[in-house]
Structure formats: C-alpha cells, structure tokens
Scaffold this motif. Structure first.
Motif, short mmCIF file in Angstrom:
data_model
loop_
_atom_site.label_atom_id
_atom_site.label_comp_id
_atom_site.label_asym_id
_atom_site.label_seq_id
_atom_site.Cartn_x
_atom_site.Cartn_y
_atom_site.Cartn_z
N HIS A 76 0.95 -1.23 0.19
CA HIS A 76 -0.08 -0.19 0.05
C HIS A 76 0.82 1.32 0.02
O HIS A 76 0.32 2.46 0.25
N GLY A 77 2.18 1.12 -0.31
CA GLY A 77 3.06 2.21 -0.31
C GLY A 77 3.18 2.99 0.73
O GLY A 77 3.54 4.28 0.77
N THR A 78 2.96 2.49 1.87
CA THR A 78 2.98 3.27 3.16
C THR A 78 4.33 3.79 3.53
O THR A 78 4.53 5.08 3.98
N PHE A 79 5.46 3.28 3.34
CA PHE A 79 6.86 3.73 3.49
C PHE A 79 7.62 3.94 2.28
O PHE A 79 8.92 3.95 2.36
N HIS A 80 6.94 4.00 1.08
CA HIS A 80 7.81 3.89 0.02
C HIS A 80 8.66 5.20 -0.13
O HIS A 80 9.83 5.08 -0.37
N ARG A 81 8.16 6.74 0.18
CA ARG A 81 8.78 8.02 0.07
C ARG A 81 9.91 7.77 1.10
O ARG A 81 10.95 8.01 0.75
N ARG A 82 9.66 7.32 2.41
CA ARG A 82 10.69 7.28 3.35
C ARG A 82 11.90 6.45 2.92
O ARG A 82 13.08 6.71 2.86
N ASP A 83 11.51 4.94 2.32
CA ASP A 83 12.63 4.15 2.07
C ASP A 83 13.37 4.66 0.83
O ASP A 83 14.59 4.58 0.92
N GLU A 84 12.63 5.30 -0.03
CA GLU A 84 13.31 5.97 -1.25
C GLU A 84 14.31 7.09 -0.83
O GLU A 84 15.25 6.98 -1.20
N ALA A 85 13.91 7.57 -0.01
CA ALA A 85 14.69 8.86 0.47
C ALA A 85 15.97 8.33 1.41
O ALA A 85 17.05 8.80 1.18
N ARG A 86 15.91 7.34 1.98
CA ARG A 86 16.66 6.70 2.79
C ARG A 86 17.78 5.53 2.06
O ARG A 86 18.47 5.10 2.56
N THR A 88 16.97 2.43 1.48
CA THR A 88 16.57 1.36 2.04
C THR A 88 16.54 0.31 0.90
O THR A 88 15.71 0.34 -0.08
N LEU A 89 17.54 -0.82 1.12
CA LEU A 89 17.20 -1.87 0.23
C LEU A 89 16.09 -2.59 0.42
O LEU A 89 15.56 -3.07 1.59
N VAL A 90 15.53 -3.20 -0.82
CA VAL A 90 14.30 -3.80 -0.82
C VAL A 90 14.24 -5.01 -0.05
O VAL A 90 13.40 -5.35 0.67
N ASN A 91 15.51 -5.85 -0.14
CA ASN A 91 15.47 -7.07 0.62
C ASN A 91 16.06 -6.86 2.26
O ASN A 91 15.98 -7.82 2.82
N SER A 92 16.02 -5.77 2.79
CA SER A 92 16.45 -5.50 4.06
C SER A 92 15.21 -5.64 4.95
O SER A 92 13.87 -5.26 4.49
N LYS A 93 15.38 -5.96 6.47
CA LYS A 93 14.34 -5.77 7.30
C LYS A 93 13.71 -4.41 7.41
O LYS A 93 12.59 -4.33 8.03
N HIS A 94 14.22 -3.22 7.11
CA HIS A 94 13.94 -2.04 7.19
C HIS A 94 12.90 -1.57 6.11
O HIS A 94 11.92 -0.61 6.41
N TYR A 95 12.94 -2.24 5.06
CA TYR A 95 11.99 -1.79 3.83
C TYR A 95 10.53 -2.23 4.02
O TYR A 95 10.16 -3.19 4.28
N GLY A 96 9.69 -1.02 4.09
CA GLY A 96 8.45 -0.94 4.14
C GLY A 96 7.76 -1.50 5.52
O GLY A 96 6.74 -2.13 5.65
N THR A 97 8.67 -1.41 6.36
CA THR A 97 8.21 -1.72 7.92
C THR A 97 8.61 -0.68 8.83
O THR A 97 9.17 0.33 8.53
N PHE A 98 8.39 -0.75 10.03
CA PHE A 98 8.88 0.11 11.12
C PHE A 98 9.06 -0.73 12.23
O PHE A 98 8.50 -1.65 12.66
N ALA A 99 10.01 -0.27 13.31
CA ALA A 99 10.43 -0.83 14.71
C ALA A 99 10.02 -0.09 15.73
O ALA A 99 9.80 1.19 15.41
N THR A 100 9.87 -0.52 16.93
CA THR A 100 9.47 0.33 18.15
C THR A 100 10.14 1.14 18.36
O THR A 100 10.11 2.12 18.96
#
Length: 160
Positions: A76-86, A88-100
C-alpha cells in the motif's frame, strides 16, 4: 517502547464514531446495534519488534473472529517515500516496515503515508459493514482543510 497506536489510527481518519484504541489495537462498531466489530492490529514481521502492516479482523462477540486480512505496508506504499529517501534496500528488514525504536520525539512510524491503507480499509469495511463508511474523512493538511468536491463513486479506488 510505545507504538503510539492512538496517533497512528487517528492519522488514518477512520469514520467510525463508536471506536477506541486499547493498547496497540483499534476496535470499532461500524454499524450501531449490529453484533459485528472491526479490530485492527499491527502485523508483526519475523524480526523482533518490527511491524510490516495492519491485520484487520471482523469479530462476532459469540462466534469470535469471522474473517481477517493483512494489509502489508509495502503493498500500500505506506513507507515508499521514506525508504526511497533513505535508500533502504528492498531485501532489508527495514524496507516497508517500522520498528518500535525511533528518534526521540518522533513516532516509530515516522514517514508513513496512510492513504493506500485507508483506501484498503474502506474497501474491506464496505464488504462487512455496508453503508458504515458514510462520508470520506476530511483531507489532512498543515494549513487546514480545503474545500474539495468529492470524486464520483468508485473513482480512483484500488482493489485489495
């Protein structure tokens, strides 16, 4: 650490007046007097304290969970802009996710664009709670709402 769930669900602008957030879970009674409830939780990933989407469930007080679906942030593209700006590699645990964990003073889901999620929740609610999504939420802006004519029914809607 707190997910700041009430703020996240407020950002979604869900139109259900009979709703509340308990812990990290959103509960709503979309149709007054009906037995079915809507429950929305954060969906965990295989990594500790990392979330990859929202889990929507229709719950009956006597029969329990009737149906459930997971809406992935990636889909749903929730973190697309953030990940693109940073970068973030597509196969990383940080892509399209968030942590506490997060930056001080910022929510853990900082950078989320919730429009796609909200549209998917609207479509799901239309199946289980026809007519409950009476009117669209006002647009979220920093300068206040602007008068905008609503689009025609079905215009610009994506399928789940």
């Amino acid at each position: 650490m707190s997910l700041q769930a009430p703020e996240f669900f407020a950002e979604l602008c869900l139109p259900f007046p009979a709703s509340t957030v308990v812990g990290n879970t959103y509960y709503a009674t979309p149709v007054a007097g009906a037995p079915l409830r809507l429950r929305i939780d954060f969906s965990r990933t295989i990594h500790a304290d990392t979330y990859g989407g929202l889990r929507l469930a229709v719950v009956h007080p006597d029969r329990g969970e009737i149906d459930a679906v997971v809406l992935d942030f990636v889909d749903h593209g929730t973190f697309h802009r953030r990940d693109e700006a940073r970068n973030t590699l597509v196969n990383s645990k940080h892509y399209g996710t968030f942590a506490t964990y997060r930056r001080p003073g910022k929510p853990p889901w900082e950078g989320a664009v919730t429009t796609g999620l909200r549209d998917a929740i609207e479509q799901y609610a239309a199946v289980w709670f026809p007519g409950a999504w009476a009117e669209p939420a006002p647009p979220r802006t920093t300068t206040g709402p602007l008068p905008v004519a609503p689009p025609p029914k079905g215009f610009g809607r994506r399928s789940l």
